[in-house]
Design a protein around this motif. Sequence first.
Motif, PDB file in Angstrom:
ATOM      1  N   GLY A 154       4.493   0.560   3.702  1.00  0.00           N
ATOM      2  CA  GLY A 154       5.057   1.189   4.877  1.00  0.00           C
ATOM      3  C   GLY A 154       6.417   1.798   4.637  1.00  0.00           C
ATOM      4  N   VAL A 155       6.892   2.454   5.685  1.00  0.00           N
ATOM      5  CA  VAL A 155       8.205   3.083   5.685  1.00  0.00           C
ATOM      6  C   VAL A 155       8.765   3.002   7.106  1.00  0.00           C
ATOM      7  CG1 VAL A 155       7.282   5.408   6.060  1.00  0.00           C
ATOM      8  CG2 VAL A 155       9.489   5.150   4.962  1.00  0.00           C
ATOM      9  N   LYS A 156      10.059   2.748   7.199  1.00  0.00           N
ATOM     10  CA  LYS A 156      10.761   2.679   8.489  1.00  0.00           C
ATOM     11  C   LYS A 156      10.109   1.701   9.476  1.00  0.00           C
ATOM     12  CE  LYS A 156      13.396   6.034   9.794  1.00  0.00           C
ATOM     13  NZ  LYS A 156      14.753   5.774   9.459  1.00  0.00           N
ATOM     14  N   GLY A 157       9.612   0.591   8.964  1.00  0.00           N
ATOM     15  CA  GLY A 157       9.041  -0.447   9.816  1.00  0.00           C
ATOM     16  C   GLY A 157       7.590  -0.230  10.202  1.00  0.00           C
ATOM     17  N   HIS A 158       7.014   0.897   9.854  1.00  0.00           N
ATOM     18  CA  HIS A 158       5.600   1.175  10.130  1.00  0.00           C
ATOM     19  C   HIS A 158       4.806   0.844   8.879  1.00  0.00           C
ATOM     20  CE1 HIS A 158       6.685   3.295  13.836  1.00  0.00           C
ATOM     21  NE2 HIS A 158       7.704   3.766  13.141  1.00  0.00           N
ATOM     22  N   ARG A 159       3.793  -0.035   9.014  1.00  0.00           N
ATOM     23  CA  ARG A 159       3.041  -0.513   7.852  1.00  0.00           C
ATOM     24  C   ARG A 159       1.547  -0.338   8.088  1.00  0.00           C
ATOM     25  NH1 ARG A 159       6.262  -3.063   4.741  1.00  0.00           N
ATOM     26  NH2 ARG A 159       4.695  -4.316   3.707  1.00  0.00           N
ATOM     27  N   ASN A 160       0.832  -0.025   7.019  1.00  0.00           N
ATOM     28  CA  ASN A 160      -0.616   0.111   7.103  1.00  0.00           C
ATOM     29  C   ASN A 160      -1.286  -0.497   5.877  1.00  0.00           C
ATOM     30  OD1 ASN A 160       0.298   2.523   8.981  1.00  0.00           O
ATOM     31  ND2 ASN A 160      -1.790   1.959   9.502  1.00  0.00           N
ATOM     32  N   SER A 161      -2.579  -0.784   6.039  1.00  0.00           N
ATOM     33  CA  SER A 161      -3.338  -1.407   4.961  1.00  0.00           C
ATOM     34  C   SER A 161      -3.564  -0.424   3.814  1.00  0.00           C
ATOM     35  CB  SER A 161      -4.674  -1.917   5.492  1.00  0.00           C
ATOM     36  OG  SER A 161      -5.415  -0.849   6.033  1.00  0.00           O
ATOM     37  N   LEU A 162      -3.985  -0.961   2.687  1.00  0.00           N
ATOM     38  CA  LEU A 162      -4.181  -0.178   1.473  1.00  0.00           C
ATOM     39  C   LEU A 162      -5.639   0.223   1.283  1.00  0.00           C
ATOM     40  CD1 LEU A 162      -2.066  -2.392  -0.945  1.00  0.00           C
ATOM     41  CD2 LEU A 162      -1.337  -0.315   0.225  1.00  0.00           C
ATOM     42  N   SER A 163      -5.828   1.347   0.636  1.00  0.00           N
ATOM     43  CA  SER A 163      -7.134   1.798   0.174  1.00  0.00           C
ATOM     44  C   SER A 163      -7.017   2.052  -1.323  1.00  0.00           C
ATOM     45  CB  SER A 163      -7.544   3.097   0.855  1.00  0.00           C
ATOM     46  OG  SER A 163      -7.670   2.917   2.229  1.00  0.00           O
ATOM     47  N   THR A 164      -8.119   1.951  -2.029  1.00  0.00           N
ATOM     48  CA  THR A 164      -8.104   2.246  -3.458  1.00  0.00           C
ATOM     49  C   THR A 164      -8.048   3.755  -3.637  1.00  0.00           C
ATOM     50  OG1 THR A 164      -9.403   0.269  -3.892  1.00  0.00           O
ATOM     51  CG2 THR A 164      -9.329   1.933  -5.634  1.00  0.00           C
ATOM     52  N   PHE A 165      -7.076   4.214  -4.424  1.00  0.00           N
ATOM     53  CA  PHE A 165      -6.894   5.636  -4.701  1.00  0.00           C
ATOM     54  C   PHE A 165      -7.572   6.003  -6.019  1.00  0.00           C
ATOM     55  CE2 PHE A 165      -3.957   9.132  -6.169  1.00  0.00           C
ATOM     56  CZ  PHE A 165      -4.365  10.065  -5.248  1.00  0.00           C
ATOM     57  N   LYS A 166      -7.458   5.111  -7.017  1.00  0.00           N
ATOM     58  CA  LYS A 166      -8.109   5.308  -8.309  1.00  0.00           C
ATOM     59  C   LYS A 166      -8.451   3.947  -8.877  1.00  0.00           C
ATOM     60  CE  LYS A 166      -7.762   7.718 -12.724  1.00  0.00           C
ATOM     61  NZ  LYS A 166      -8.680   6.831 -13.350  1.00  0.00           N
ATOM     62  N   LYS A 167      -9.715   3.762  -9.259  1.00  0.00           N
ATOM     63  CA  LYS A 167     -10.166   2.502  -9.847  1.00  0.00           C
ATOM     64  C   LYS A 167      -9.937   2.521 -11.345  1.00  0.00           C
ATOM     65  CE  LYS A 167     -13.736   1.721  -6.418  1.00  0.00           C
ATOM     66  NZ  LYS A 167     -15.147   1.479  -6.157  1.00  0.00           N
ATOM     67  N   GLY A 168     -10.043   1.342 -11.962  1.00  0.00           N
ATOM     68  CA  GLY A 168      -9.936   1.255 -13.414  1.00  0.00           C
ATOM     69  C   GLY A 168      -8.988   0.153 -13.825  1.00  0.00           C
ATOM     70  N   GLY A 169      -8.649   0.140 -15.108  1.00  0.00           N
ATOM     71  CA  GLY A 169      -7.780  -0.891 -15.670  1.00  0.00           C
ATOM     72  C   GLY A 169      -6.396  -0.903 -15.064  1.00  0.00           C
TER      73      GLY A 169
END
Length: 151
Positions: free
Chosen positions: A77-92
């Motif tokens: 997040g930024v400035k107190g606003h937070r969100n969950s994560l998604s995978t952007f690129k898989k791998g090692g």
Amino acid sequence: MSSPSPRILAAVAALALTATAAPLAAAADDSTPQLSKKSPILFVDNEIGKGTIAVAFRTDKPLDRKANGKSIDGDAGVKGHRNSLSTFKKGGTPAYIAYISGVSVGGGGQHLLVGHRYQVTISIGDQQVKRTVVLKPNTKESAVKRQLGYY
């Protein structure tokens, strides 16, 4: 023959405890994924929505999942606003992305300015990392991957 004094026994026990605790603590530190040096990247992603703010980052190993087995155990997040994560690129050395609601460039929510520095907070399990980065203008996926060191 006399028995060892209680002080000697306590000292020996303390040494034994220290000798076993140090490797365990080091092993615990090694298991926590770490952000790469080029992470995070704060940018505008107009492909998702006009003025949408995103945070992308790369780790040295995959992040754990929550108990449900689906959600990633972390957020950004930024400035107190937070969100969950998604995978952007898989791998090692995978990368993750969070689209931050509540902030935007020229849209709804708290207004951010391209070119200004903002503190980004990333939570990975119990670990929290804060880094100050510049908000980049509209950025394509290939440019984000390049900035994260994939090409």
